[in-house]
Motif scaffolding. Structure first.
Motif, short mmCIF file in Angstrom:
data_model
loop_
_atom_site.label_atom_id
_atom_site.label_comp_id
_atom_site.label_asym_id
_atom_site.label_seq_id
_atom_site.Cartn_x
_atom_site.Cartn_y
_atom_site.Cartn_z
N ALA A 1 7.78 2.38 14.12
CA ALA A 1 7.70 1.39 15.21
C ALA A 1 6.90 1.91 16.39
CB ALA A 1 9.11 1.00 15.66
N LYS A 2 6.99 3.22 16.60
CA LYS A 2 6.36 3.78 17.81
C LYS A 2 4.86 4.01 17.66
CE LYS A 2 9.96 6.45 20.10
NZ LYS A 2 10.54 7.78 19.85
N ARG B 1 0.83 -1.21 0.00
CA ARG B 1 0.00 0.00 0.00
C ARG B 1 0.86 1.25 0.00
NH1 ARG B 1 -4.29 -0.76 4.62
NH2 ARG B 1 -4.57 1.48 4.32
N ALA B 2 1.90 1.25 0.84
CA ALA B 2 2.79 2.41 0.92
C ALA B 2 3.50 2.63 -0.42
CB ALA B 2 3.81 2.21 2.03
N LEU B 3 3.91 1.54 -0.99
CA LEU B 3 4.64 1.62 -2.26
C LEU B 3 3.74 2.18 -3.36
CD1 LEU B 3 7.52 0.85 -2.90
CD2 LEU B 3 6.75 -1.44 -3.47
N ALA C 1 -3.11 3.81 13.69
CA ALA C 1 -1.69 3.46 13.54
C ALA C 1 -1.35 3.03 12.11
CB ALA C 1 -1.31 2.37 14.52
N GLN C 2 -2.18 2.16 11.56
CA GLN C 2 -1.86 1.63 10.23
C GLN C 2 -1.70 2.72 9.19
OE1 GLN C 2 -3.99 -1.36 8.35
NE2 GLN C 2 -3.09 -2.98 9.57
N ASP C 3 -2.67 3.62 9.16
CA ASP C 3 -2.62 4.69 8.16
C ASP C 3 -1.38 5.54 8.34
OD1 ASP C 3 -4.88 3.82 7.07
OD2 ASP C 3 -6.21 5.28 8.04
N ALA C 4 -1.10 5.85 9.61
CA ALA C 4 0.05 6.71 9.88
C ALA C 4 1.34 6.02 9.48
CB ALA C 4 0.06 7.09 11.36
N LYS C 5 1.43 4.71 9.75
CA LYS C 5 2.64 3.95 9.37
C LYS C 5 2.81 3.99 7.85
CE LYS C 5 2.41 0.58 13.14
NZ LYS C 5 3.57 0.22 13.91
N ILE C 6 1.69 3.77 7.15
CA ILE C 6 1.76 3.73 5.69
C ILE C 6 2.21 5.08 5.14
CG2 ILE C 6 0.35 3.56 3.60
CD1 ILE C 6 -1.26 1.40 5.08
N ARG C 7 1.68 6.15 5.71
CA ARG C 7 2.06 7.48 5.22
C ARG C 7 3.55 7.75 5.42
NH1 ARG C 7 -0.84 10.68 8.37
NH2 ARG C 7 -2.66 9.35 8.56
N LYS D 1 17.44 10.45 8.40
CA LYS D 1 16.04 10.53 7.97
C LYS D 1 15.41 9.14 7.93
CE LYS D 1 12.37 12.30 6.29
NZ LYS D 1 11.64 12.36 5.18
N VAL D 2 16.15 8.17 7.37
CA VAL D 2 15.61 6.81 7.28
C VAL D 2 15.40 6.25 8.69
CG1 VAL D 2 16.13 4.44 6.55
CG2 VAL D 2 16.66 6.36 5.03
N TYR D 3 16.42 6.39 9.51
CA TYR D 3 16.35 5.81 10.85
C TYR D 3 15.22 6.43 11.67
CZ TYR D 3 17.82 4.06 15.38
OH TYR D 3 17.84 3.43 16.59
N ASP D 4 15.13 7.78 11.66
CA ASP D 4 14.07 8.44 12.43
C ASP D 4 12.69 8.02 11.95
OD1 ASP D 4 15.86 9.73 14.04
OD2 ASP D 4 15.93 11.56 12.81
N SER D 5 12.54 7.88 10.63
CA SER D 5 11.22 7.47 10.12
C SER D 5 10.88 6.06 10.59
CB SER D 5 11.20 7.48 8.59
OG SER D 5 11.56 8.74 8.11
N LEU D 6 11.89 5.19 10.58
CA LEU D 6 11.63 3.81 11.02
C LEU D 6 11.27 3.77 12.50
CD1 LEU D 6 14.36 1.74 9.12
CD2 LEU D 6 12.01 2.25 8.45
N ILE D 7 11.96 4.59 13.29
CA ILE D 7 11.62 4.66 14.72
C ILE D 7 10.17 5.13 14.88
CG2 ILE D 7 12.01 6.04 16.82
CD1 ILE D 7 14.20 4.14 16.76
#
Ligand code: AMP
Length: 595
Positions: A124-125, A67-69, A131-137, A115-121
């Motif tokens: 995860a948080k 979905r994100a892709l 949550a799902q929508d926010a993760k995808i965005r 940038k990559v690391y902070d986004s991944l954190i």
């Protein structure tokens, strides 16, 4: 640092097959990385964003990723799904999608490691409803900015499929090469890693401070120490030869290894043998341990076993696994209470104890731990140059429901992360081989506690010896009764009650209540083992030992049988010998190894 530089290294690492080449590439990557973000690069290289014991999960399944892709590239999810099998790998799919994207982003920025690391954190948080929508965005944002090669690795990291084949030990090699004047310091580095397995933080410290930095690394509450492990030998004699003459022999409980970190305010965290945080399923361990070492800062090493709440008997390992299920900890806690047996103390009130000899650590442990019903010190004996004493203690351990012994060198240090020869296990050599039930006579009983107060906790069971017309004990049976059967025990056995041991009963145990041998029960056990306690078969299989049935369970009364019809001593001896001959080398398969 641009993320593309890291991605290019990953591409090269993927293409090498030699370990030395891999170490060399990692070394170059680490030297090029600014020291203050080396921890991040190291976590990413291992395919995660934090040390394993923190249990941080990115929680991105392949569906979410698609979905994100799709959002980032404008390629429909449908099309992505069709393309996926052709490419066969989520990383390649992401790379293809970014290369062929139809959506244009106007504010494209180059990705940096941060940038990559902070986004991944962030991914995860994020928890909660949306949550799902926010993760995808967030993830789509990364893919919008990513170059095709970067997308390949981001997709693999978030789905936990990076698989560069880089492990902690390879990272240590590369760190030593990069910052510590070569491999000479590799061992020192590994020793520190064993007591502080946060490889990212270690990397950052040595990159910033070199060798001197290593001195700053200490045992730290909240960071698990890699547990010391045991070697194995086949006999008490071999063990004595190896680490004797003086040894500390301990029961080897078959449960779950626990490293317990305790703060003076009563806070507790528990780590498994594989360094996962398992505090949650064990609220009772937490409470009782905190009480046992109140007011101290400590790291203890021990094993938790499930016990039968009514009899206090140790139960087989499987019973403990009810705790690991996600739900119903409360229920499991009642039905399967535990006892934790501590066998080591690794840290106390600011002092690391790993380099103290075991005998000193044992003294400290005995001083520290105020034992209570659920937190105890391991059962052990100090044995000096006496193989038969060690054998007797082994038999006692097995009969008590444990796997055998761990025999330790009293002078040895705690070697974190090492399977060394200063701890050697001696295990019983077969499992669960008693297929047929036996018929045994009730000759005595022990009063119950807890829920069983007022009735019997266990019955003393005996086999018949026709040659001598006597009954010899073979087990204490406390399991397998329904609630009604339990309640009715005193009444059923009342007619046979007598003041003292019956003249035809041969027993080393002192029962609370004695009976005329009359009532026969069917009993199924796991196996028959040597016993220093029970009199059945005494001296006939081995000098100064009898036989016992391990984990006996009540299967029902045999009112059709009289005491003379019960299973005989000879039959039990034959069954014991059968086990040995039919199972020559099941010894290699133990329950804990199958885990
Ligand atoms: P194994 O799993 O067969 O290699 O045996 C080693 C394991 O036995 C340890 O990791 C502990 O979980 C467990 N164990 C039980 N009792 C002891 C003990 N007294 N000392 C050390 N380990 C023990």
């Amino acid at each position: 640092m641009p993320f593309i530089e890291v991605a290019r290294y990953y591409e090269k690492i993927e293409a090498t097959s030699g370990r030395l080449d891999m170490i060399d590439l990692l070394k170059k990557l680490f030297v090029e990385t600014p020291p203050d973000i080396l921890d991040r690069v190291v976590y990413l290289t291992l395919g995660s964003i934090a040390p394993a014991y923190e249990g941080v999960e990115l929680g991105i399944g392949e569906k979410l990723l698609l979905r994100a892709l799709s959002l980032a590239t404008g390629i429909s999810q449908d099309k992505l799904e069709k393309k996926y099998p052709e490419l066969g790998d989520i990383g390649m799919l992401a790379e293809w999608a970014v290369k062929n994207k139809t959506a244009q982003s106007f504010f494209q920025e180059d990705l940096t490691v941060n940038k990559v690391y902070d986004s991944l954190i962030n991914i995860a948080k994020i928890v909660g409803e949306r949550a799902q929508d926010a993760k995808i965005r967030t993830l789509a944002g990364l893919f919008s900015d990513a170059k095709p090669l970067e997308a390949r690795y981001i997709a693999r990291i978030v789905t936990e499929k990076l698989r560069l084949g880089v492990r902690d030990m390879t990272i240590l090699d590369a760190l030593a090469e990069a910052f510590l004047k070569g491999r000479v310091y590799r061992d020192k580095l590994e020793k520190k890693y064993n007591i502080f397995p946060d490889i990212g933080r270690i990397a950052k410290i040595v990159a910033e401070k070199g060798m001197d930095g290593l001195e700053e690394i200490h045992v730290t509450l909240g960071i698990p120490i890699r547990p010391m492990l045991a070697q194995r030998l086949r006999s008490a004699e071999e063990i004595m030869d190896k680490i004797g003459p003086k040894v500390i022999a301990e029961f080897k409980y078959d449960g779950e290894r626990m490293q317990v970190h305790i703060w003076p305010n009563g806070n507790v965290r528990i780590f498994s043998r594989r360094l996962e945080d398992i505090t949650e399923p064990y609220p009772d361990v937490r409470e009782f341990v905190a009480r046992a070492v109140e007011g101290h800062e400590a790291v203890l090493d021990g094993e938790t076993v499930a016990i039968n709440p009514d009899t206090g008997e140790i139960l087989p390992f499987q019973e403990l696994m009810h705790r690991r299920r996600k739900y119903g900890v409360e229920e499991a806690m009642k039905a399967y209470p535990t006892v934790t047996y501590f066998f080591d103390v690794l840290y106390l009130d600011g002092k690391e104890l790993l380099d103290e000899p075991l005998e000193r650590r044992r003294e400290i442990l005995l001083d520290l731990l105020k034992e209570n019903e659920k937190a105890k010190v391991v059962e052990y004996e100090v044995i000096d140059n006496n193989v038969s004493e060690l054998e007797r203690f082994f038999e006692q351990a097995v009969e008590r429901g444990t796997e055998g012994l761990v025999v330790k060198d009293p002078k040895s240090q705690y070697q974190a992360g090492v399977r060394g020869w200063s701890w050697i296990k001696l295990k019983r050599s077969y499992i669960s081989k008693m297929i047929e039930p036996v018929d045994l006579v009730v000759v005595g009983a022990f009063w119950g506690k807890g829920r069983r107060a007022g009735t019997y906790g266990a019955l003393l069971m005996a086999a018949y010896v026709p040659e001598e017309d006597v009954f010899k004990t073979v087990c204490k049976m406390g399991s397998g009764f329904s609630d009604e059967e339990l309640e009715s025990l005193p009444k059923i056995l009342e007619p046979y009650k007598i003041e003292h041991r019956h003249a035809s009963v041969i027993s080393n145990l002192e029962a609370d209540v004695w009976f005329v041998p009359q009532k026969v029960a069917q009993v199924l056990g796991d196996e028959i083992t040597l016993s220093p306690t029970h009199t059945c078969g005494w001296g006939k299989v081995k000098k100064d030992a009898g036989l016992a049935i391990r984990f006996p369970r009540f299967m029902g009364w045999r009112d059709d049988k009289g005491p003379q019809d019960a299973t005989t001593e000879k039959e039990i001896i034959d069954m014991y010998k059968m086990q040995l001959t039919t199972l020559p080398d099941a010894s290699e398969v133990s329950i804990s190894e199958k885990r």
